[in-house]
Design a protein around this motif. Structure first.
Motif, short mmCIF file in Angstrom:
data_model
loop_
_atom_site.label_atom_id
_atom_site.label_comp_id
_atom_site.label_asym_id
_atom_site.label_seq_id
_atom_site.Cartn_x
_atom_site.Cartn_y
_atom_site.Cartn_z
N TYR A 7 0.82 -1.21 0.00
CA TYR A 7 0.00 0.00 0.00
C TYR A 7 0.86 1.26 0.00
O TYR A 7 0.40 2.33 -0.36
N THR A 8 2.11 1.14 0.42
CA THR A 8 2.97 2.32 0.48
C THR A 8 3.08 2.98 -0.89
O THR A 8 3.18 4.20 -0.97
N ARG A 9 3.06 2.21 -1.95
CA ARG A 9 3.14 2.78 -3.30
C ARG A 9 1.94 3.70 -3.54
O ARG A 9 2.09 4.81 -4.03
N ASP A 10 0.76 3.24 -3.17
CA ASP A 10 -0.44 4.07 -3.33
C ASP A 10 -0.33 5.33 -2.47
O ASP A 10 -0.74 6.41 -2.90
N GLU A 11 0.20 5.17 -1.28
CA GLU A 11 0.31 6.31 -0.36
C GLU A 11 1.27 7.36 -0.88
O GLU A 11 0.93 8.54 -0.98
N TRP A 12 2.50 6.95 -1.22
CA TRP A 12 3.48 7.96 -1.62
C TRP A 12 3.15 8.58 -2.95
O TRP A 12 3.41 9.77 -3.16
N THR A 13 2.57 7.82 -3.88
CA THR A 13 2.22 8.44 -5.16
C THR A 13 1.08 9.44 -4.99
O THR A 13 1.10 10.51 -5.60
N ALA A 14 0.11 9.13 -4.15
CA ALA A 14 -0.98 10.08 -3.90
C ALA A 14 -0.47 11.32 -3.19
O ALA A 14 -0.83 12.45 -3.55
N ALA A 15 0.38 11.14 -2.20
CA ALA A 15 0.91 12.29 -1.46
C ALA A 15 1.81 13.15 -2.34
O ALA A 15 1.74 14.38 -2.29
N PHE A 16 2.62 12.52 -3.16
CA PHE A 16 3.52 13.27 -4.03
C PHE A 16 2.74 14.04 -5.08
O PHE A 16 3.13 15.14 -5.47
N ASP A 17 1.64 13.50 -5.52
CA ASP A 17 0.83 14.12 -6.57
C ASP A 17 -0.09 15.20 -6.04
O ASP A 17 -0.75 15.89 -6.80
N ASP A 18 -0.16 15.36 -4.73
CA ASP A 18 -1.04 16.36 -4.13
C ASP A 18 -0.48 17.76 -4.44
O ASP A 18 0.45 18.22 -3.81
N ARG A 19 -1.09 18.43 -5.39
CA ARG A 19 -0.58 19.72 -5.85
C ARG A 19 -0.72 20.82 -4.80
O ARG A 19 0.09 21.72 -4.73
N GLU A 20 -1.74 20.76 -3.95
CA GLU A 20 -1.91 21.78 -2.91
C GLU A 20 -0.80 21.70 -1.87
O GLU A 20 -0.27 22.69 -1.44
N ARG A 21 -0.47 20.50 -1.46
CA ARG A 21 0.55 20.31 -0.44
C ARG A 21 1.93 20.54 -1.04
O ARG A 21 2.80 21.09 -0.38
N GLY A 22 2.12 20.14 -2.30
CA GLY A 22 3.43 20.28 -2.93
C GLY A 22 4.42 19.33 -2.30
O GLY A 22 4.11 18.59 -1.38
N THR A 23 5.65 19.34 -2.78
CA THR A 23 6.64 18.40 -2.25
C THR A 23 7.20 18.85 -0.91
O THR A 23 7.89 18.09 -0.25
N GLY A 24 6.93 20.09 -0.47
CA GLY A 24 7.40 20.54 0.84
C GLY A 24 6.76 19.78 1.97
O GLY A 24 7.32 19.67 3.06
N GLY A 25 5.56 19.25 1.76
CA GLY A 25 4.87 18.48 2.77
C GLY A 25 5.23 17.00 2.74
O GLY A 25 4.78 16.22 3.54
N PHE A 26 6.05 16.62 1.78
CA PHE A 26 6.49 15.24 1.63
C PHE A 26 7.87 15.13 2.26
O PHE A 26 8.83 15.70 1.77
#
Length: 121
Positions: free
Chosen positions: A80-99
């Motif tokens: 499931y980590t693949r689904d989690e990190w791809t969704a989080a990384f693709d979150d344009r509002e949060r951007g990569t600063g929240g990753f």
């Protein structure tokens, strides 16, 4: 983790990890809480029988930061980590600063997906 009105309660961190790294995840979650941060940690907050995909989606929506505990297991395709990190990384509002990538094991550059290499090395 909902408010009385049923609206999702914001949390500071969603902790994403491979199951074999649960001890690291618990250690990180505990330390974050000891320093006043709120966390969404599946092992503490989700119940057996919960819809994992729905819980993950809700957690990603309410978390300000996504903390990924990186290891070889974390990047195995069936997790499931693949689904989690791809969704989080693709979150344009949060951007990569929240990753926030946190290495809990040594990784070679070739073991990290190309998309994450600029922020995970």
């Amino acid at each position: 983790m909902e408010t009385v009105s049923g609206a999702p309660e914001k949390v500071d961190f969603f902790i994403s990890y491979a199951g074999v790294e649960r001890a690291w995840a618990e250690w990180v979650a505990w330390h974050l809480q000891q320093h006043g941060f709120s966390v969404e940690f599946d092992h503490w907050h989700w119940q057996a029988g919960d819809n994992t995909t729905l819980r993950m989606s809700d957690a990603l929506a309410r978390a300000d930061r996504f903390l990924a505990l990186l290891s070889r297991s974390y990047f195995e395709r069936p997790r499931y980590t693949r689904d989690e990190w791809t969704a989080a990384f693709d979150d344009r509002e949060r951007g990569t600063g929240g990753f926030i990538p946190l290495h809990v094991a040594e990784l070679e550059k070739s073991e990290i997906p190309d998309l994450l290499r600029p922020i995970a090395l």
